[in-house]
Design a protein around this motif. Structure first.
Motif, PDB file in Angstrom:
ATOM      1  N   ASN A 240      11.679   0.088  12.032  1.00  0.00           N
ATOM      2  CA  ASN A 240      11.444  -0.061  10.599  1.00  0.00           C
ATOM      3  C   ASN A 240      10.821   1.182   9.978  1.00  0.00           C
ATOM      4  O   ASN A 240      11.193   1.604   8.884  1.00  0.00           O
TER       5      ASN A 240
ATOM      6  N   GLU B 202      13.115  -6.657   3.378  1.00  0.00           N
ATOM      7  CA  GLU B 202      13.990  -7.550   4.141  1.00  0.00           C
ATOM      8  C   GLU B 202      14.026  -7.159   5.621  1.00  0.00           C
ATOM      9  O   GLU B 202      14.128  -8.022   6.496  1.00  0.00           O
ATOM     10  N   MET B 203      13.927  -5.867   5.894  1.00  0.00           N
ATOM     11  CA  MET B 203      13.836  -5.417   7.282  1.00  0.00           C
ATOM     12  C   MET B 203      12.576  -5.980   7.933  1.00  0.00           C
ATOM     13  O   MET B 203      12.581  -6.377   9.100  1.00  0.00           O
TER      14      MET B 203
ATOM     15  N   SER C 175      13.060  -9.641   8.830  1.00  0.00           N
ATOM     16  CA  SER C 175      13.814  -9.789  10.086  1.00  0.00           C
ATOM     17  C   SER C 175      12.943  -9.450  11.296  1.00  0.00           C
ATOM     18  O   SER C 175      12.946 -10.179  12.297  1.00  0.00           O
TER      19      SER C 175
ATOM     20  N   ARG D  27      10.211 -12.094  11.919  1.00  0.00           N
ATOM     21  CA  ARG D  27      10.803 -13.326  12.461  1.00  0.00           C
ATOM     22  C   ARG D  27      10.985 -13.204  13.968  1.00  0.00           C
ATOM     23  O   ARG D  27      10.692 -14.137  14.726  1.00  0.00           O
ATOM     24  N   LYS D  28      11.469 -12.034  14.406  1.00  0.00           N
ATOM     25  CA  LYS D  28      11.682 -11.810  15.840  1.00  0.00           C
ATOM     26  C   LYS D  28      10.355 -11.671  16.586  1.00  0.00           C
ATOM     27  O   LYS D  28      10.175 -12.246  17.659  1.00  0.00           O
TER      28      LYS D  28
END
Length: 248
Positions: free
Chosen positions: A208, A222-223, A226, A229-230
């Motif tokens: 990122n 948005e990156m 993601s 979330r991971k």
């Protein structure tokens, strides 16, 4: 690997140490060393027991850049530097950028030209007190390569990068002042710290931060969605939260 190999590889306590081993030319890179270094990095990248990758040189030098003496002077006029970059440095730099484990270059001496470029592609740089760093490309009528044009201005700013491109060799102290290196001295304590960084979260962080330069704020947000979330599903995160709650 044997001690007479041009690139030495050793794994100890989850740290892969890759050593450039051409002391007779201050570890300058020729085609053979490129291939050996690429293979060593690939090995460390895929070894699940390796948490941190350290790149260093032998005999008081990190790397003196490209081994220009290995070129045939009679063929300089027809030598295609562009093709050579595509076949050697470019794959190596892209490989370093793709590694999601912490990479540390230990600049244990001179690091100039493409040798410094390779160090810039690592996540962190630790320099010995007597290290000397510089880009000498313009002094031989060439432009910086091996990723220096990408990494250097991001680390020190465009103005300082333009100054360094003129070829001045600077000390470790000066490099630290302009944030070109992470610290001065032995890298052991810093490496120990990196060994305990959550692997998945580190890889996502690196991706990122690097890609953030080329995306809008909305895209970076948005990156982060993601990535978080991971990372939020990893055992490392869950264990850290449990420790925090119990401590509180």
């Amino acid at each position: 690997m044997l001690n007479d190999s041009i690139v030495l590889y050793e794994v100890n306590n989850s740290v892969a140490t890759i050593t450039l081993n051409r002391p007779q030319v201050k570890n300058a890179l020729n085609t053979e060393m490129h291939h050996a270094l690429f293979d060593a990095l690939e090995k460390a990248k895929n070894d699940k027991s390796v948490s941190v990758i350290v790149l260093q040189g032998t005999d008081g030098a990190f790397c003196a850049g490209a081994d220009l003496k290995s070129l045939d002077i009679d063929e300089i006029g027809s030598f295609d530097y562009g093709n050579y970059l595509r076949e050697t440095y470019n794959p190596l730099i892209l490989q370093l950028a793709s590694i999601e484990k912490p990479t540390v270059s230990y600049l244990n001496g001179i690091a100039v030209g493409a040798g410094l470029s390779i160090a810039l592609a690592c996540d962190y740089r630790v320099a010995s007190e007597d290290a000397k760093l510089g880009l000498g490309f313009l002094k031989i009528g060439l432009a910086p390569d091996a990723g220096a044009s990408y990494f250097l201005p991001r680390l020190v700013g465009l103005g300082k990068a333009m100054e360094l491109a003129l070829g001045e060799v600077i000390s470790a102290k000066e490099a630290l002042q302009i944030h070109l290196i992470t610290k001065i001295g032995q890298p052991d304590d810093f490496i120990e710290q990196l060994k305990h960084v959550p692997k998945k979260a580190f890889g996502l962080t690196k991706r990122n931060l690097c890609q953030g330069f080329e995306h809008s704020l909305a895209e970076v947000l948005e990156m982060e969605v993601s990535a978080q979330r991971k990372a939020g599903q990893t055992p490392e995160h869950k264990a850290a939260i449990e420790r925090f709650v119990k401590k509180k």
